[in-house]
Design an enzyme around this catalytic site. Structure first.
Site, PDB file in Angstrom:
ATOM      1  N   LYS A   8     -29.560   6.605  22.811  1.00 38.98           N
ATOM      2  CA  LYS A   8     -30.734   7.428  22.550  1.00 38.98           C
ATOM      3  C   LYS A   8     -30.886   7.592  21.040  1.00 38.98           C
ATOM      4  CE  LYS A   8     -31.713  11.514  21.964  1.00 38.98           C
ATOM      5  NZ  LYS A   8     -32.821  11.340  21.003  1.00 38.98           N
ATOM      6  N   GLU A  25     -19.255  11.643  14.273  1.00 33.70           N
ATOM      7  CA  GLU A  25     -19.421  11.467  12.823  1.00 33.70           C
ATOM      8  C   GLU A  25     -20.419  12.535  12.403  1.00 33.70           C
ATOM      9  OE1 GLU A  25     -20.989  10.917   9.690  1.00 33.70           O
ATOM     10  OE2 GLU A  25     -21.737   8.922  10.210  1.00 33.70           O
ATOM     11  N   CYS A  37     -25.029  11.547   5.075  1.00 33.63           N
ATOM     12  CA  CYS A  37     -23.922  12.495   5.271  1.00 33.63           C
ATOM     13  C   CYS A  37     -22.873  12.361   4.177  1.00 33.63           C
ATOM     14  CB  CYS A  37     -23.227  12.245   6.604  1.00 33.63           C
ATOM     15  SG  CYS A  37     -24.334  12.296   7.965  1.00 33.63           S
ATOM     16  N   GLU A  85     -24.875  21.288   3.403  1.00 28.88           N
ATOM     17  CA  GLU A  85     -25.495  20.051   2.919  1.00 28.88           C
ATOM     18  C   GLU A  85     -26.971  20.296   2.627  1.00 28.88           C
ATOM     19  OE1 GLU A  85     -24.291  15.941   5.011  1.00 28.88           O
ATOM     20  OE2 GLU A  85     -24.741  17.535   6.406  1.00 28.88           O
TER      21      GLU A  85
HETATM   22  C1  SIN Z   1     -24.385   8.656   7.203  1.00 32.06           C
HETATM   23  O1  SIN Z   1     -25.112   9.202   6.414  1.00 32.06           O
HETATM   24  O2  SIN Z   1     -24.083   9.205   8.248  1.00 32.06           O
HETATM   25  C2  SIN Z   1     -23.795   7.270   6.995  1.00 32.06           C
HETATM   26  C3  SIN Z   1     -23.830   6.789   5.626  1.00 32.06           C
HETATM   27  C4  SIN Z   1     -23.178   5.444   5.442  1.00 32.06           C
HETATM   28  O3  SIN Z   1     -22.990   4.661   6.359  1.00 32.06           O
HETATM   29  O4  SIN Z   1     -22.837   5.175   4.299  1.00 32.06           O
END
Ligand code: SIN
Length: 493
Positions: free
Chosen positions: A182, A260, A294, A395
């Site tokens: 999804k 993650e 992230c 963040e």
């Molecule tokens: C992400 O922002 O979750 C992944 C970033 C990346 O693969 O470098």
């Protein structure tokens, strides 16, 4: 403006279930909008429980056939899929750019990045070894073999609509799992285009299933997978609160999980660092995807004695960034994904100013002047940031670089680690003793040492603490989709 592609058939607007392109069972659809203008340009199925269940039925039915293929056959499929992704780079980049808003040049880079995981796991598929164990009793042989976990539910974010789903699907398929996926509500089209390319590459029906759902319908779709004991694994990239929810809700059937989750990356510049290299590294990591990753540095720590020099160099580079529509070839920063994203950035900047920060460049929304919508934010550097600010704790997920001063190594390590998150951390230093000491002490799953661009299919990506668990990419990436079975044969005396 319609989405114009060389191969219009890559613009798919139906679910992909059991090798068929289907409407939602109840016929519901939701709009997909261009983040630049906020204008709807197409619609996709608004799936719910019945569609999620149909996808699981298909993946479950296909599992035995897929796992029984040889690793070589699965690898060959992945190689064909990889070739199809690369061959259609331009169309895929246009789809990514259109639904996500990243500049075209960056979207092309994302296609290459995502494709690299498919190629990598095609190569890993045939190198998934088990172990012959020393048998401690006579007449026995003992072995550990790796097996696919079963049906995998992959739930992916909007910031890398291609790379994040590719790096979940590729190892799952390589391991012999089947998948229900999804994509994020905002960016379903890239995932559906990938499914189309998988179909063209000859993937058997039911091995990969993709369903789209709006923000309102997502909980029902996902809950169905959480509760269904046929789904043996959930892999999720997204926020920590949602990750915790998935962990709680999937406990009933004790699924294997890869999470993650969010980060709050420190980026440390020590006084012995090469400042120009540190600025290059920060530009690459902080402003990638407009700061919407992230692993973007969220807190930039600069040692007092080099603070002013570093800030000057950084401001010069950041103020030269070109903000513009994703479709313009020279744009470096596109629009943010939606109103919520730009509101959060604005809130963080205002809060920082209220707590003593100063704007060194940027610090405002951008509108008009060739920009085609309300979600642009100026690349920003804030000076004199401190831990009372919201951006120390959360963040920002936008193009804002707050500079914090520090005095000693001990101080900065304490501050950098003072967060529940631990996804990425970066530092610049030329002192080899300091490098090993700091790398050892930073609480983070990924560490860039004199390097801002750490992403690679050959590297294990994932966090510690509340940034989650599991690893994507590298030789470790296959483990997340396998379990170990112990075989003991007796009677051999
Ligand atoms: C992400 O922002 O979750 C992944 C970033 C990346 O693969 O470098």
């Amino acid at each position: 403006m319609p989405l114009t592609l060389k191969r219009p058939e890559l613009s798919r607007t139906h679910n992909f279930i059991a090798g068929e392109w289907r409407d939602a069972v109840d016929g519901a659809r939701y709009p997909v909008s261009d983040p630049a203008s906020g204008v709807e340009f197409t619609s996709v199925p608004d799936s719910s429980e019945a569609d999620a269940r149909a996808a699981t039925d298909a993946a479950h039915a296909a599992f035995d056939g897929w796992r029984e293929r040889t690793a070589r056959e699965r690898a060959q499929f992945l190689k064909r899929w990889h070739a199809a992704i690369v061959a259609n780079t331009e169309d895929l980049a246009r789809i990514i750019s259109r639904e996500q808003g990243k500049p075209l040049a960056e979207a092309r880079g994302e296609v290459a990045y995502g494709a690299s995981y498919v190629e990598w796991f095609a190569e890993e598929a045939v190198r998934s070894y088990g172990d012959m164990l020393p048998a401690l009793m006579p007449g026995k042989r003992m072995m550990a073999v790796k097996e696919p976990v079963g049906v995998v539910a992959a739930i992916t974010p909007w910031n890398f609509p291609l790379a994040m789903i590719a790096r979940k699907i590729a190892p799952a398929l390589a391991a012999g799992c089947t998948v229900v996926a999804k994509p994020a509500e905002d960016t379903p089209l890239t995932a559906l285009a990938l499914a189309r390319l998988a179909e063209e590459a000859g993937l058997p029906a039911g091995v990969l299933n993709v369903v789209s759902a709006s923000r309102e319908h997502t909980p029902a779709t996902v809950s169905n997978w959480l509760a269904d004991s046929r789904v043996r694994k959930i892999t999720f990239t997204g926020s920590t609160p949602v990750g915790k929810h998935l962990a709680r809700e999937s406990a009933g059937t004790l699924k294997k999980l890869s999470l993650e989750l969010g980060g709050n990356a420190p980026f440390i510049i020590f006084d012995d660092a090469d400042l120009d290299a540190a600025v290059d590294g920060l530009m690459a990591s902080k402003f990638r995807n407009g700061g919407q990753t992230c692993v973007c540095p969220n807190r930039i720590y600069v040692q007092n004695s080099v603070y002013d020099a570093f800030a000057r160099k950084l401001v010069e580079r950041v103020s030269a960034l070109r903000v513009g529509p994703a479709t313009r070839d020279d744009s470096q920063i596109g629009p943010m994904i939606n109103a919520r994203a730009v509101d959060k950035i604005e809130r963080h900047v205002q809060d920082a100013l209220a707590h003593g920060a100063v704007v060194l460049t940027g610090g405002r929304r951008l509108q008009g002047d060739g920009l085609d919508g309300p979600y642009y934010y100026a690349p920003t550097v804030l000076g004199d940031a401190n831990r009372d600010m919201a951006l120390f704790h959360e963040e920002t997920f936008g193009p804002v670089a707050p500079l914090f001063r520090f005095e000693s190594d001990a101080d900065v390590l304490r501050e950098a680690n003072d967060t529940p998150f631990g996804l990425a951390a970066y530092f610049y230093s030329n002192d080899v003793r300091r490098i090993w000491r700091v790398a050892g002490r930073l609480e983070s799953g990924v560490i860039g040492i004199n390097e801002g661009a750490v992403a690679s299919e050959a590297a294990p990506f994932g966090g510690v603490k509340e940034s989650g668990y599991g690893r994507e990419g590298s030789r470790y990436g296959l483990d997340d989709y396998q379990h170990i079975k112990y075989l003991c044969q007796g009677g051999l005396v």
